[in-house]
Design an enzyme around this catalytic site. Sequence first.
Site, PDB file in Angstrom:
ATOM      1  N   ARG A 297      -0.390   6.260  16.345  1.00  0.00           N
ATOM      2  CA  ARG A 297      -0.235   7.586  15.734  1.00  0.00           C
ATOM      3  C   ARG A 297      -1.037   8.629  16.497  1.00  0.00           C
ATOM      4  NH1 ARG A 297      -3.483   6.653   9.950  1.00  0.00           N
ATOM      5  NH2 ARG A 297      -5.348   5.756  10.873  1.00  0.00           N
TER       6      ARG A 297
ATOM      7  N   ARG B  67      -8.673  -6.205  13.452  1.00  0.00           N
ATOM      8  CA  ARG B  67      -8.112  -5.281  14.423  1.00  0.00           C
ATOM      9  C   ARG B  67      -9.092  -4.138  14.565  1.00  0.00           C
ATOM     10  NH1 ARG B  67      -4.511  -6.603  17.986  1.00  0.00           N
ATOM     11  NH2 ARG B  67      -3.203  -4.734  17.923  1.00  0.00           N
TER      12      ARG B  67
ATOM     13  N   TYR C 234      -9.756  -5.254   2.983  1.00  0.00           N
ATOM     14  CA  TYR C 234      -9.156  -3.982   3.403  1.00  0.00           C
ATOM     15  C   TYR C 234      -9.365  -3.015   2.228  1.00  0.00           C
ATOM     16  CZ  TYR C 234      -5.164  -1.354   5.531  1.00  0.00           C
ATOM     17  OH  TYR C 234      -4.349  -0.438   6.131  1.00  0.00           O
TER      18      TYR C 234
ATOM     19  N   ARG D  70       9.797   6.316  -2.661  1.00  0.00           N
ATOM     20  CA  ARG D  70      10.048   7.218  -3.792  1.00  0.00           C
ATOM     21  C   ARG D  70      11.495   7.679  -3.814  1.00  0.00           C
ATOM     22  NH1 ARG D  70       5.255  10.149  -2.338  1.00  0.00           N
ATOM     23  NH2 ARG D  70       3.470   9.077  -3.234  1.00  0.00           N
TER      24      ARG D  70
ATOM     25  N   ARG E  23       0.833  -1.209   0.000  1.00  0.00           N
ATOM     26  CA  ARG E  23       0.000   0.000   0.000  1.00  0.00           C
ATOM     27  C   ARG E  23       0.864   1.254   0.000  1.00  0.00           C
ATOM     28  NH1 ARG E  23      -5.184   0.079   1.909  1.00  0.00           N
ATOM     29  NH2 ARG E  23      -4.794   1.910   3.172  1.00  0.00           N
TER      30      ARG E  23
ATOM     31  N   ASP F 119     -10.212   0.807   0.540  1.00  0.00           N
ATOM     32  CA  ASP F 119     -10.255   2.256   0.698  1.00  0.00           C
ATOM     33  C   ASP F 119     -11.621   2.773   0.215  1.00  0.00           C
ATOM     34  OD1 ASP F 119      -7.699   2.350   1.702  1.00  0.00           O
ATOM     35  OD2 ASP F 119      -6.774   2.566  -0.272  1.00  0.00           O
TER      36      ASP F 119
ATOM     37  N   GLU G 155      -4.187   7.320  18.721  1.00  0.00           N
ATOM     38  CA  GLU G 155      -4.847   6.118  18.207  1.00  0.00           C
ATOM     39  C   GLU G 155      -4.110   4.872  18.687  1.00  0.00           C
ATOM     40  OE1 GLU G 155      -5.919   6.171  14.017  1.00  0.00           O
ATOM     41  OE2 GLU G 155      -5.429   4.037  13.855  1.00  0.00           O
TER      42      GLU G 155
HETATM   43  N1  UDP Z   1       3.161   1.097   8.338  1.00  0.00           N
HETATM   44  C1  UDP Z   1       4.246   1.131   9.212  1.00  0.00           C
HETATM   45  N2  UDP Z   1       4.754   2.334   9.591  1.00  0.00           N
HETATM   46  C2  UDP Z   1       4.231   3.498   9.173  1.00  0.00           C
HETATM   47  C3  UDP Z   1       3.152   3.477   8.286  1.00  0.00           C
HETATM   48  C4  UDP Z   1       2.621   2.253   7.898  1.00  0.00           C
HETATM   49  O1  UDP Z   1       4.716   0.083   9.637  1.00  0.00           O
HETATM   50  O2  UDP Z   1       4.751   4.565   9.578  1.00  0.00           O
HETATM   51  C5  UDP Z   1       2.637  -0.225   7.911  1.00  0.00           C
HETATM   52  C6  UDP Z   1       1.524  -0.747   8.818  1.00  0.00           C
HETATM   53  O3  UDP Z   1       1.644  -2.155   8.909  1.00  0.00           O
HETATM   54  C7  UDP Z   1       0.273  -0.366   8.062  1.00  0.00           C
HETATM   55  C8  UDP Z   1       0.715  -0.564   6.612  1.00  0.00           C
HETATM   56  O4  UDP Z   1       2.087  -0.137   6.609  1.00  0.00           O
HETATM   57  O5  UDP Z   1      -0.815  -1.181   8.381  1.00  0.00           O
HETATM   58  C9  UDP Z   1      -0.089   0.191   5.599  1.00  0.00           C
HETATM   59  O6  UDP Z   1      -0.102   1.564   5.936  1.00  0.00           O
HETATM   60  P1  UDP Z   1      -1.342   2.505   5.586  1.00  0.00           P
HETATM   61  O7  UDP Z   1      -0.961   3.889   5.908  1.00  0.00           O
HETATM   62  O8  UDP Z   1      -1.806   2.183   4.226  1.00  0.00           O
HETATM   63  O9  UDP Z   1      -2.437   2.021   6.642  1.00  0.00           O
HETATM   64  P2  UDP Z   1      -3.874   2.659   6.931  1.00  0.00           P
HETATM   65  O10 UDP Z   1      -4.056   3.883   6.112  1.00  0.00           O
HETATM   66  O11 UDP Z   1      -4.849   1.600   6.531  1.00  0.00           O
HETATM   67  O12 UDP Z   1      -3.854   2.893   8.397  1.00  0.00           O
END
Ligand code: UDP
Length: 385
Positions: free
Chosen positions: A279, A249, A349, A177, A173, A351, A300
């Site tokens: 976060r 989860r 999962y 870059r 996901r 979006d 969170e």
């Molecule tokens: N992830 C991580 N560190 C970060 C951001 C994301 O380990 O700083 C991992 C984490 O396992 C997460 C996955 O990457 O579930 C996908 O991130 P995304 O931001 O897509 O998750 P969401 O938006 O669904 O919370």
Amino acid sequence: MGNKKYLVVGAGFSGAVIARQLAEQGYKVLVIDKRNHVAGNCHTERDSDTNVMVHKYGPHIFNTNDENVWKFINIYGNMKPFVNKVIANTEKGIFSMPMNLLTLNQFFKKKLSPSDVEDFIKIKQKKIPNPKNFEEQALAFLGQELYYNFFYGYTKKQWGCDPKELPASILKRLPIRFNYDDNYYNSKYQGIPENGYTAIVENILNHKNIEVKLGQEYNKKVNSAYKHVFYTGALDAYFDYKFDRLGYRTVFFEEEIKKGDYQGNAVINYCEEKIPFTRIHEHKHFAPWETHKKTIVIKEYSKETEREDEPYYPKRLTKDKEILEKYKTHAKSCQENVSFVGRLATYRYLDMDKVIAEALAYSEYFLAKTTAKTNFKGEIFSDNI
Ligand code: UDP
């Protein structure tokens, strides 16, 4: 039979879009939701103390490459430009997320150009030909140091299991870059609704052929009273957990009101395992076109879903996929007048934009079958069309 209505269970994006598409064709639809608001987990509400628009079930940044979906959502609300730029608070310092040239140069204390950094990362990457899980994928993409600093702790907290147990698709996901673009998403269109997501869903549902009843529990005994039922709730709940619970989860929040600017950004991820939350979101930064003296700051946390919790993220571990197959096979053999649509009912999962695209496609499919008067029961899943 002719006078029977359609029933949509769940007033999130899936349910609202389907209801609207049917209503537009002259069909009467009842939409019910057990919560006392529409929009499901996208629900937004102004905080009474700060007047900040809060994403009540966590941050939602609308982003899509799908022109049709972008056009669709813009009919029902004004989307303000918003670029999600996330900050990662890690053991080794503060970095830009997703990983970009600034992140990499700062992390490795280098001054590399885009082409240099690509070669540099290639040396770090582990040679894993077919990464089979999250950890293997991360090591193959990023190598050991980046994986441990940015992903290992966060992912363990977020998913409550070892990253080796998770599918590689979760890591995919996120982009890496080799330039200074720090936009969290690669999507062509990105924005946040000026008046929140709930107003958008209310507008989708605002049609003379749609009736909405909130705070209304669903019981499948009512199915026979309707021409067809579009169920967008959890699949295992529909069948009374007959084949066990699907793993999810859930997240929970701790809110605090502060003055001024608390963290200078909408989202800061805390990547260290020892910090209990994943976060912090500061919601006024999701609406940079507004000004607020006070601020609402939300920590969170992630945990396993228990009976009374809202399911958020489908874990899709091997055992979950086996359970899912049992439910799907059973659902298809039941021959009930029900379709399973959306994130919870298909246990994926998804979006927001994918949810809307799929609900639009499924309504079109359903309406075509209905008009053609085929013996269509609809006992299928929207991910199958
Ligand atoms: N992830 C991580 N560190 C970060 C951001 C994301 O380990 O700083 C991992 C984490 O396992 C997460 C996955 O990457 O579930 C996908 O991130 P995304 O931001 O897509 O998750 P969401 O938006 O669904 O919370």
